[in-house]
Structure formats: structure tokens, C-alpha cells
Design a protein around this motif. Sequence first.
Motif, PDB file in Angstrom:
ATOM      1  N   PHE A 170       0.736  -1.110   0.010  1.00  0.00           N
ATOM      2  CA  PHE A 170      -0.125  -0.086   0.008  1.00  0.00           C
ATOM      3  C   PHE A 170       1.065   1.260  -0.195  1.00  0.00           C
ATOM      4  CE2 PHE A 170      -2.325   3.261   2.392  1.00  0.00           C
ATOM      5  CZ  PHE A 170      -3.314   3.556   1.589  1.00  0.00           C
ATOM      6  N   SER A 171       2.014   1.190   0.770  1.00  0.00           N
ATOM      7  CA  SER A 171       2.850   2.243   0.879  1.00  0.00           C
ATOM      8  C   SER A 171       3.437   2.672  -0.555  1.00  0.00           C
ATOM      9  CB  SER A 171       3.910   2.234   1.975  1.00  0.00           C
ATOM     10  OG  SER A 171       4.781   1.117   1.884  1.00  0.00           O
ATOM     11  N   VAL A 183       1.980   7.046  -6.734  1.00  0.00           N
ATOM     12  CA  VAL A 183       1.078   8.113  -7.027  1.00  0.00           C
ATOM     13  C   VAL A 183       1.409   9.636  -6.752  1.00  0.00           C
ATOM     14  CG1 VAL A 183      -1.365   9.313  -6.267  1.00  0.00           C
ATOM     15  CG2 VAL A 183      -0.984   6.619  -6.638  1.00  0.00           C
ATOM     16  N   LEU A 184       2.041   9.549  -5.700  1.00  0.00           N
ATOM     17  CA  LEU A 184       2.609  10.845  -5.269  1.00  0.00           C
ATOM     18  C   LEU A 184       3.787  11.387  -6.414  1.00  0.00           C
ATOM     19  CD1 LEU A 184       3.354  10.603  -1.529  1.00  0.00           C
ATOM     20  CD2 LEU A 184       1.633  12.138  -2.845  1.00  0.00           C
ATOM     21  N   ILE A 201       2.270  12.542  -9.420  1.00  0.00           N
ATOM     22  CA  ILE A 201       1.517  13.866  -9.094  1.00  0.00           C
ATOM     23  C   ILE A 201       2.565  14.883  -9.190  1.00  0.00           C
ATOM     24  CG2 ILE A 201       0.533  15.407  -7.295  1.00  0.00           C
ATOM     25  CD1 ILE A 201      -1.041  13.065  -6.477  1.00  0.00           C
ATOM     26  N   ILE A 202       3.843  14.471  -8.840  1.00  0.00           N
ATOM     27  CA  ILE A 202       4.877  15.634  -8.861  1.00  0.00           C
ATOM     28  C   ILE A 202       5.307  15.759  -9.976  1.00  0.00           C
ATOM     29  CG2 ILE A 202       7.318  15.813  -8.113  1.00  0.00           C
ATOM     30  CD1 ILE A 202       6.599  14.310  -5.384  1.00  0.00           C
ATOM     31  N   VAL A 203       5.572  14.827 -10.958  1.00  0.00           N
ATOM     32  CA  VAL A 203       5.964  14.835 -12.384  1.00  0.00           C
ATOM     33  C   VAL A 203       4.788  15.746 -13.141  1.00  0.00           C
ATOM     34  CG1 VAL A 203       6.467  13.651 -14.321  1.00  0.00           C
ATOM     35  CG2 VAL A 203       7.178  12.744 -12.456  1.00  0.00           C
ATOM     36  N   VAL A 204       3.649  15.350 -12.909  1.00  0.00           N
ATOM     37  CA  VAL A 204       2.582  16.455 -13.506  1.00  0.00           C
ATOM     38  C   VAL A 204       2.645  17.768 -13.403  1.00  0.00           C
ATOM     39  CG1 VAL A 204      -0.163  16.783 -13.733  1.00  0.00           C
ATOM     40  CG2 VAL A 204       0.966  14.358 -14.080  1.00  0.00           C
TER      41      VAL A 204
END
Length: 314
Positions: A2-3, A9-10, A13-16
Motif C-alpha cells: 500500500f505504501s 501516485v505521489l 503527481i509531482i511529475v505532472v
Amino acid sequence: MFSSTIIIVLLIIIVVVVLSSFVTVQQGTIAVTTVFGKYQRVLFPGLNFKIPVIEKVYKRISIQNRSVELEFQAITIDQANVYFKAMLLYSVLNNQEETIKNVAFKFVDERSFMQALIRTIEGSIRGFVATKKQAEVLSLRRDITEHVKEQIDRGLEEWGYHLQDLQMNDITFDEAIMRSMAQVVASNNLKAAAENEGQALLITKTKAAEAEGNAIKIAAEAERQAAQLRGQGVALFREEVAKGMTMAAREMQQADLDTSVILFSMWTEAIKNFAENSKGNVIFLDGSSEGMDHTMKQLIAMNKLQQNNTGTGR
């Protein structure tokens, strides 16, 4: 597990977010950005940084020259329909921030701006043509262009644009008017041709008269000189005759002979010359004794006159 999913995902998001922090503006274009719908700033050509997520590119504005073709109708003061085909060349006034803001926010979209621009130009031309007669329109092509520029330049500057050029590519009228104009042109050409032909004929006649006058002058001068030479020849002939007669008279006086014989001889020689060179067939002479006596008296008188002249000359 899960981690690790959260980490992925993080990372995405950072790349985007990082990728959305940069924007590329093409050459010849300026971008306008907003934050929460409010104007923020302008971005110039090249790679630019913007605030991720909250700063958005509102509009991209081309600062290159743009053209549009116009076709419309106007009516002259004498109620003649005039049809125009024109080419409009315009561009953004400059790349200053205030100008770019006007371009970006004065109109809802590009279509609204083009409609306002075209209608403004058409209205300006129609207003100008409405004060002119049909016969004047074709000769006022340049004046129409200058009038439109003066009328709309200030309004375009308020919108952030500049009218660079307006070319009237075609100006036509109704078919009936075009035919009448063609007839006028044809008649004017015939009139000009007739005038030119008249001028050419006048020049030809003038030159011919001048040449004839010069020929007459030359002939008159030649005749004058010939007459002068003939006179000089006659004078020289008479002078030689006088000299000959004088010498013959002197010789006859020395020989104690009658000098009137000389005159009689000259008279007979003259008659002989008449007979040889005359074109006639008959010579009338007074052959009576009175006539001969009269002739001899005249010859003797001339002889005495010659002797007196000779004595005076001595």
C-alpha cells in the motif's frame, strides 16, 4: 504494498505538477495568463515558468501580420452602385503589456474582432463615397485609402491593433454604367486621336510652307545674282564695244575716212544677226530713200556724239 502505491501516485503527481510549471510560447506569439480568471502576466516566445495548477494560459496572441479580403457595396451621391474588392493588412500594435491586454480582453473572441474591424472599414468607405459622384470614384482610390486610415487608426489602437495597409484591388459599377464609361473613354480616345492627327497635319503643312518659302527665297536670290551678273556682262560688253568703236574711229580719222561707215557697218551687222538668230521668218525694214536718209542722219549724229565724247575724254 500500500505504501509503495502511495509513493508511485505521489511521484506521478509531482511529475505532472513539474511539467505543468513550464509552458512553451512559439516565435511570433505572446501568451496571456490568468490566475483564478484574473489577468496575471504575458509570456514571451521561448520556455516560460508559470505557477502550477492555478496559473493558466488564457490566450495565445499572434503578433505577425494578418490579412483579410473584403467585398462590399457603396452608393455615390448621384445614386450609382459601386462595388469594392479590397485587401486589408493589419497586425498587433506592439508587444507591450498594455497593448497585449487590450488585444486579449477587448473582444470575446477573434470572430467578434474581425466583424467589428470589417464593418468599421466598410462604414468609413461608404461614408466617403456617399459624398462623391460616380465619375470621381475611380480617380479617388488613394484618397479613399487615406480617409479610411485616418478614420479607424485611433479606434484600432484602442483595441491594440494597427492598420498597415488597405489596397483597393477592384472598383466596379453596374453593367450599364460600365458600358457608358467605356463609350466615354472610346470617344475621348477618338477625340485625342483626331487632335493628334490635326496637329501632325498642321506641322506637316507648316514645314512644307517653310520649305517652299525657303526655296522661293533661294530662287529669288539666285535670280537676283544672275540678273546682276547679266547686267555686269552687258555693261562690260558695251564698254568693250565703245572701246572698239573709239579705236576704229581714231584709225579712220587718221586715214581721212568718214567714221559714219563704222556705224553703218554695225547697223548692217545687227540686221545680219537678226536674220541669223531670230525665230521669225520676216524682218520689216524701211528701205525707202527717206528711211535710209533718216537712218544715216541718226548714225552721223551718233558718230558726232561719239567724237565729242572722245574729245571730252581727251
